[in-house]
Design an enzyme around this catalytic site. Structure first.
Site, short mmCIF file in Angstrom:
data_model
loop_
_atom_site.label_atom_id
_atom_site.label_comp_id
_atom_site.label_asym_id
_atom_site.label_seq_id
_atom_site.Cartn_x
_atom_site.Cartn_y
_atom_site.Cartn_z
CB VAL A 1 -8.57 1.77 15.04
CG1 VAL A 1 -8.51 3.26 14.70
CG2 VAL A 1 -8.59 1.55 16.52
CB THR B 1 -0.82 9.11 18.64
OG1 THR B 1 0.23 9.44 17.71
CG2 THR B 1 -0.30 9.10 20.07
NE ARG C 1 7.80 3.70 16.38
CZ ARG C 1 9.11 3.83 16.22
NH1 ARG C 1 9.92 3.60 17.22
NH2 ARG C 1 9.62 4.20 15.06
CD GLN C 2 5.87 10.00 16.82
OE1 GLN C 2 5.55 10.54 17.87
NE2 GLN C 2 7.08 10.12 16.31
NE ARG C 3 -0.38 7.69 9.87
CZ ARG C 3 -0.90 6.52 9.53
NH1 ARG C 3 -2.19 6.31 9.64
NH2 ARG C 3 -0.12 5.57 9.10
CG PHE D 1 -12.04 0.57 18.97
CD1 PHE D 1 -11.48 -0.71 18.90
CD2 PHE D 1 -11.21 1.62 19.37
CE1 PHE D 1 -10.15 -0.94 19.23
CE2 PHE D 1 -9.87 1.40 19.70
CZ PHE D 1 -9.34 0.12 19.62
CE1 TYR E 1 -3.91 2.25 0.72
CE2 TYR E 1 -2.60 3.10 2.54
CZ TYR E 1 -3.71 3.19 1.72
OH TYR E 1 -4.61 4.21 1.89
P1 NAD Z 1 -12.91 2.04 0.86
O1 NAD Z 1 -12.29 0.70 0.87
O2 NAD Z 1 -14.20 2.24 1.55
O3 NAD Z 1 -13.07 2.60 -0.61
C1 NAD Z 1 -12.26 2.20 -1.69
C2 NAD Z 1 -13.17 1.93 -2.88
O4 NAD Z 1 -12.36 1.58 -4.00
C3 NAD Z 1 -14.12 0.75 -2.64
O5 NAD Z 1 -15.43 1.10 -3.04
C4 NAD Z 1 -13.55 -0.37 -3.51
O6 NAD Z 1 -14.53 -1.29 -3.92
C5 NAD Z 1 -12.94 0.45 -4.64
N1 NAD Z 1 -11.88 -0.27 -5.35
C6 NAD Z 1 -10.82 -0.93 -4.82
N2 NAD Z 1 -10.08 -1.47 -5.80
C7 NAD Z 1 -10.67 -1.14 -6.97
C8 NAD Z 1 -10.39 -1.41 -8.34
N3 NAD Z 1 -9.34 -2.15 -8.71
N4 NAD Z 1 -11.22 -0.91 -9.29
C9 NAD Z 1 -12.30 -0.17 -8.94
N5 NAD Z 1 -12.63 0.10 -7.66
C10 NAD Z 1 -11.82 -0.37 -6.68
O7 NAD Z 1 -11.80 3.04 1.48
P2 NAD Z 1 -11.85 4.61 1.73
O8 NAD Z 1 -11.48 4.83 3.14
O9 NAD Z 1 -13.09 5.17 1.21
O10 NAD Z 1 -10.61 5.08 0.85
C11 NAD Z 1 -10.78 5.81 -0.35
C12 NAD Z 1 -9.43 6.29 -0.85
O11 NAD Z 1 -8.86 7.21 0.10
C13 NAD Z 1 -8.39 5.18 -1.04
O12 NAD Z 1 -7.62 5.47 -2.19
C14 NAD Z 1 -7.53 5.27 0.20
O13 NAD Z 1 -6.24 4.81 -0.03
C15 NAD Z 1 -7.56 6.77 0.45
N6 NAD Z 1 -7.31 7.07 1.88
C16 NAD Z 1 -8.28 6.88 2.80
C17 NAD Z 1 -8.01 7.14 4.14
C18 NAD Z 1 -9.04 6.95 5.21
O14 NAD Z 1 -8.70 7.10 6.38
N7 NAD Z 1 -10.29 6.67 4.91
C19 NAD Z 1 -6.73 7.60 4.51
C20 NAD Z 1 -5.76 7.76 3.53
C21 NAD Z 1 -6.06 7.52 2.20
N1 UDP Z 2 -5.95 -0.88 15.89
C1 UDP Z 2 -6.32 -1.43 17.10
N2 UDP Z 2 -7.40 -2.26 17.13
C2 UDP Z 2 -8.12 -2.58 16.01
C3 UDP Z 2 -7.73 -2.01 14.77
C4 UDP Z 2 -6.62 -1.16 14.75
O1 UDP Z 2 -5.72 -1.17 18.14
O2 UDP Z 2 -9.08 -3.34 16.13
C5 UDP Z 2 -4.80 0.06 15.87
C6 UDP Z 2 -3.76 -0.23 14.81
O3 UDP Z 2 -2.81 -1.16 15.28
C7 UDP Z 2 -3.17 1.16 14.60
C8 UDP Z 2 -4.35 2.11 14.83
O4 UDP Z 2 -5.31 1.36 15.58
O5 UDP Z 2 -2.19 1.43 15.57
C9 UDP Z 2 -5.00 2.59 13.54
O6 UDP Z 2 -5.26 1.47 12.75
P1 UDP Z 2 -6.08 1.53 11.40
O7 UDP Z 2 -6.09 0.14 10.84
O8 UDP Z 2 -7.38 2.19 11.62
O9 UDP Z 2 -5.27 2.51 10.44
P2 UDP Z 2 -3.72 2.79 10.18
O10 UDP Z 2 -3.56 4.18 10.62
O11 UDP Z 2 -2.86 1.86 10.97
O12 UDP Z 2 -3.57 2.57 8.72
#
Ligand code: NAD
Ligand code: UDP
Length: 336
Positions: free
Chosen positions: A189, A212, A276-278, A193, A147
């Site tokens: 997470v 965090t 560990r932190q973000r 939860f 990823y």
């Molecule tokens: P999500 O899994 O709910 O959404 C991703 C969507 O993409 C899904 O509908 C899935 O079916 C579709 N998808 C996956 N592979 C595909 C493919 N090969 N062709 C067509 N569709 C495909 O996740 P999300 O949280 O909504 O994330 C959306 C975007 O934001 C992602 O690119 C993710 O990396 C990015 N992002 C999200 C977060 C977050 O915290 N939610 C943080 C950082 C980046």
């Molecule tokens: N985490 C947790 N319990 C869970 C799922 C995640 O303690 O059931 C922790 C995970 O190890 C990480 C943080 O929560 O430290 C955030 O995890 P998440 O998968 O939501 O996203 P990440 O920021 O790691 O991509």
């Protein structure tokens, strides 16, 4: 409102993508959501299916496609660690090949591309909080690399299409975002939860819970995404997230308080390379976009808990949604 645009949202049936589609439809645009439903679902956009300006198309972004559009929001990618680690080779390819197809389409159609990058490009950061100038500490051979490196390679493609081929690009590094419509089995997470608390199961804290994260409510994120896309010149990368930082243990306790659940907190092994932190530095987004997250964690969690209560109720009666009529495959674009 700005002039109506033809907009493609890849990953439009996912958690963030579906909220973005809602926002774009409300603004009067024509929206095509393209999704392979690997981690998203039709249910997330079921309320839009009858809208005349909305179309849902089943397609895998690692295959080429063509569509006359003005804007491409490229969100298609698995996003939760359990989802993206399920088929890591595919995760890398979806990110790298998927963004390539979005950029090619933009080049051919003269469209602007938004790329959903991630705070994961900073890896397990040695610099805290993280500004855009920080280059990160990703383990390139670890279990998160599919990823993290997929998204890093996508960033380099985005900037090269911009510099060498003149494509208009917008690059956002999204930090942990939560809200209604996260998949029940998402594994992240906040959803874990809340589902555990509502089901009366133990809340699984990985490690000591001292790590965090900074949690952004989805409406705030969507505001930032649209502001960046419509900014006249800013290419990014721009951090988008909420800079309030919490430990995972604090999050677990807050979820227990807000749900009134009597679940216990249990501790499980910390996954490999877990940052560990973000926390984002969002000065750049504040200055250039006027981005200012408004929803505090407690308020966002309340809304999310309500969304999950109703999703869990519906999951028990398991509705099956019929495929929409607009589900025809798109013609293929010339590649290369
Ligand atoms: P999500 O899994 O709910 O959404 C991703 C969507 O993409 C899904 O509908 C899935 O079916 C579709 N998808 C996956 N592979 C595909 C493919 N090969 N062709 C067509 N569709 C495909 O996740 P999300 O949280 O909504 O994330 C959306 C975007 O934001 C992602 O690119 C993710 O990396 C990015 N992002 C999200 C977060 C977050 O915290 N939610 C943080 C950082 C980046
Ligand atoms: N985490 C947790 N319990 C869970 C799922 C995640 O303690 O059931 C922790 C995970 O190890 C990480 C943080 O929560 O430290 C955030 O995890 P998440 O998968 O939501 O996203 P990440 O920021 O790691 O991509």
């Amino acid at each position: 409102m700005s002039a109506a645009l033809r907009i493609l949202v890849t990953g439009g049936a996912g958690f963030v993508g579906s909220h973005l589609c809602d926002r774009l439809i409300r603004e009067g645009h024509e929206v095509v959501a393209l999704d392979d439903f690997s981690t998203g679902s039709r249910a997330n956009v079921a309320h839009l299916l009858r809208h005349r300006r909305f179309r849902l198309v089943e397609h895998d972004v690692s295959q080429p496609y063509d569509l006359a559009v003005d804007r491409i929001y490229n969100l298609a990618s698995p996003a939760s660690p359990p989802h993206y680690q399920r088929d890591p080779v595919r995760t890398t390819l979806v990110n790298v090949v998927g963004v390539f197809h979005a950029l090619r389409l933009a080049e051919v159609r003269g469209a602007r591309v938004f790329q959903a990058s991630t705070s994961e490009v900073y890896g397990d950061p040695e610099v805290h909080p993280q500004p855009e100038s920080y280059r990160g500490a990703v383990n390139p051979v670890g279990i998160r690399a599919c990823y993290d490196e997929g998204k890093r390679c996508a960033e380099s493609l985005v900037m090269d299409f911009h510099r060498r081929r003149g494509v208009e690009v917008r690059l956002a590094r999204i930090f942990n975002t939560y809200g209604p419509r996260m998949a029940l089995d998402d594994g992240r997470v906040v959803s874990n939860f809340i589902v555990q608390a509502l089901r009366g199961e133990d809340l699984t804290v990985y490690g000591s819970g001292a790590q965090t994260r900074s949690f952004c409510y989805v409406d705030d994120l969507v505001e930032g995404i649209v502001r960046l896309m419509e900014h006249p010149t800013e290419t990014g990368p721009v951090n988008l997230g909420n800079p309030e930082e919490f430990t995972v243990l604090e999050l677990a306790e807050e979820v227990l308080r807000l749900t009134g659940s009597r679940s216990r907190i249990v501790f499980r092994p910390l996954p490999q390379d877990d940052p560990r932190q973000r926390r984002p530095v969002i000065d750049h987004a504040r200055r250039t976009l006027g981005f200012a997250p408004k929803v505090p964690l407690r308020v966002g969690l309340r809304r999310t808990i309500e969304g999950f209560r109703s999703a869990l109720g519906q999951a028990r009666s398991a509705p099956v949604l019929a495929p929409p009529e607009s589900d025809a495959p798109l013609p293929q674009a010339a590649n290369g």
